[in-house]
Enzyme design. Structure first.
Site: not given
Ligand code: UD1
Ligand code: CA
Length: 453
Positions: A419, A17, A103
């Site tokens: 000057a 996004r 992250g």
């Molecule tokens: C996650 C939490 C949710 C929380 C929210 C807070 C889970 C299942 N859900 O949801 O409970 O309220 O964060 O912001 O954990 N990432 C990886 N590998 C992956 C997937 C994600 O490294 O396979 C990293 C992403 O880069 C990111 C972080 O993990 O930095 C969170 O992932 P994201 O997909 O944003 O989780 P949310 O759906 O927001």
């Protein structure tokens, strides 16, 4: 016994996004990048190991952070936060506490993370007005967490819960290994959720504690550029509040931007539109005029900077005047009672006590002693097109306006330069040196007349 702390930073998400060629966590944020802010907070916890889980465009990330002490883990085909931490399991130290950070949430505070670390297993939570999109914290009777339910998996009544998961979770290596091997993809997103370990822990009679965040603004993640700008705004607000509480007055706080780290004293006054970049140390009683940019400077007590000045890598002793419209480039040192006025540019130049360059001057590779006056329009000609040379101006020198000092050259103590002189040789101490044509009147000279067509 738990002996050390391992921090796992999840950064394998694609950041779709953001609509960017650049990796999400490498976008600019308050003077560095999103990921560097998270690393900075991590270092404050004194961990024995920091592990970053990367995926898409990981090489960009590694190259950017090549000087940091990081253990890298690739998450091939990312399939959820649980999968990401599973990838890091082999690197975890035995008997360590494992703190998982997301992250993309750079505002997290070390103080809150330290509170988490007081427990064996804990989740950083927040009470929010609009919990949409976040995992909901489901608690049992005695206040421990029995489960975290993701938005897409939640029942209507669970969606009413306004305490949410910040994404930051902590437990021991032993627990992490035990529970993460039991999670599965039976959920709305078909992913391995890290948050599923919470219910497993609860079944094990080893429930996670909910630790509320001290400032709900700090858990906001960044998924697009609107959220990036909002987070930057919150960060700026926090940095400014911190400075104001330390004794800095700001005429219009919202207009001041801080892109880096500041060490500041008391009774500092900052006018509108000021940008503070890099690492600045600002002593008591400094005033910074409107629309000035101060980068990597050490400003001594009582330094006065008038509006529209730009300073980079400058050291002032204090009680001196700079600007308006001064441009002080790297390697400039200004002593007490000195003045560098409007449209003066300096570079690798020292200006001694009570010496003044008040207008329209270029001073490069130059050492100016005490009590000197550098007239308007003085230029140090420090560059012959290939090499740079030094100009030395000893104490008590007066340089007349519109003079050129062709380096290498020394102006002796107490000398006066007339000057309009072009000085190519050392000038004797205490004497007047001039190098300009004598004024004469040309008799019989006629003004040119316009040619007839
Ligand atoms: C996650 C939490 C949710 C929380 C929210 C807070 C889970 C299942 N859900 O949801 O409970 O309220 O964060 O912001 O954990 N990432 C990886 N590998 C992956 C997937 C994600 O490294 O396979 C990293 C992403 O880069 C990111 C972080 O993990 O930095 C969170 O992932 P994201 O997909 O944003 O989780 P949310 O759906 O927001
Ligand atoms: Ca997220």
């Amino acid at each position: 016994m738990v002996e050390s702390l391992n921090i796992v930073i999840l950064a394998a998400g694609k950041g779709t996004r953001m609509n960017s060629k650049k990796l999400k966590v490498l976008h600019s944020f308050a003077g560095s990048t999103i990921i560097e802010h998270i690393l900075h907070t991590s270092y404050a916890l004194n961990p024995s190991k920091i592990i970053v889980v990367y995926g898409h465009q990981g090489e960009q990330l590694k190259a950017h952070l090549k000087d940091e002490e990081i253990h890298w883990v690739e998450q091939v085909n990312p399939n959820g936060t649980g999968h990401a931490v599973q990838c890091a399991l082999p690197l975890l130290d035995e008997n360590a506490k494992v703190l998982v950070l997301v992250g993309d949430a750079p505002l997290i505070q070390a103080g809150d993370l330290n509170k988490l670390l007081e427990h064996t297993s804990a989740v950083l939570t927040a009470q929010v007005n609009n919990p949409f999109g976040y995992g909901r914290i489901i608690k049992n009777m005695d206040g421990f967490i029995s489960a975290i339910v993701e938005e897409k998996d939640a029942s209507p009544s669970q969606r009413q819960v306004d305490e949410i998961n910040s994404g930051i979770i902590m437990t021991t290596t032993t627990n992490m290994k035990k529970w993460l091997t039991q999670i599965n993809t039976n959920n709305a997103q078909g992913e391995l959720y890290l948050t599923d370990i919470i219910a497993l822990a609860h079944k094990d009679n080893n429930s996670f504690k909910a630790v509320p965040v001290s400032d709900a603004r700090t858990i906001n993640g960044i998924n697009d550029r609107v959220q990036l700008a909002k987070n930057e705004g919150i960060k700026q607000e926090m940095l400014r509040e911190n400075m104001m509480l330390q004794g800095v007055s700001m005429r219009d706080p919202n207009s001041v931007h801080i892109r880096g780290f500041i060490d500041c004293g008391e009774d500092i006054s900052i006018d509108v539109g000021v940008i503070l970049e890099g690492e600045n140390t600002i002593a008591d009683d400094v005033t910074i005029g409107a629309y000035s940019i101060i980068k990597n400077c050490i400003l001594g007590k009582g330094t006065r900077i008038a509006p529209h000045s730009m300073l980079e890598d400058v050291i002032t002793q204090g009680d001196c005047d700079i600007g308006p419209f001064a441009r002080l480039r790297p390697g400039t040192k200004i002593a007490t009672k000195a003045k560098v006025g409007n449209f003066v540019e300096t570079k690798k130049t020292t200006i001694g006590h009570n010496s003044k360059a008040s207008h329209l001057t270029y001073l490069g590779d130059c050492e100016i002693g005490d009590n000197c006056n550098i007239g308007a329009g003085t230029i140090t000609c420090n560059y012959d097109g290939v090499n740079k040379f030094k100009t030395i101006v000893e104490d008590e020198v007066f340089i007349g306006s519109d003079s050129q000092l062709i380096a290498p050259v020394t102006i002796g103590k107490g000398a006066t330069i007339g000057a309009g002189s072009t000085i190519t040789k050392d000038s004797e101490a205490g004497k007047l040196t001039l190098s300009r044509a004598k004024q004469r009147t040309v008799e019989g000279w006629q003004k040119p007349a316009k040619n007839k067509a």
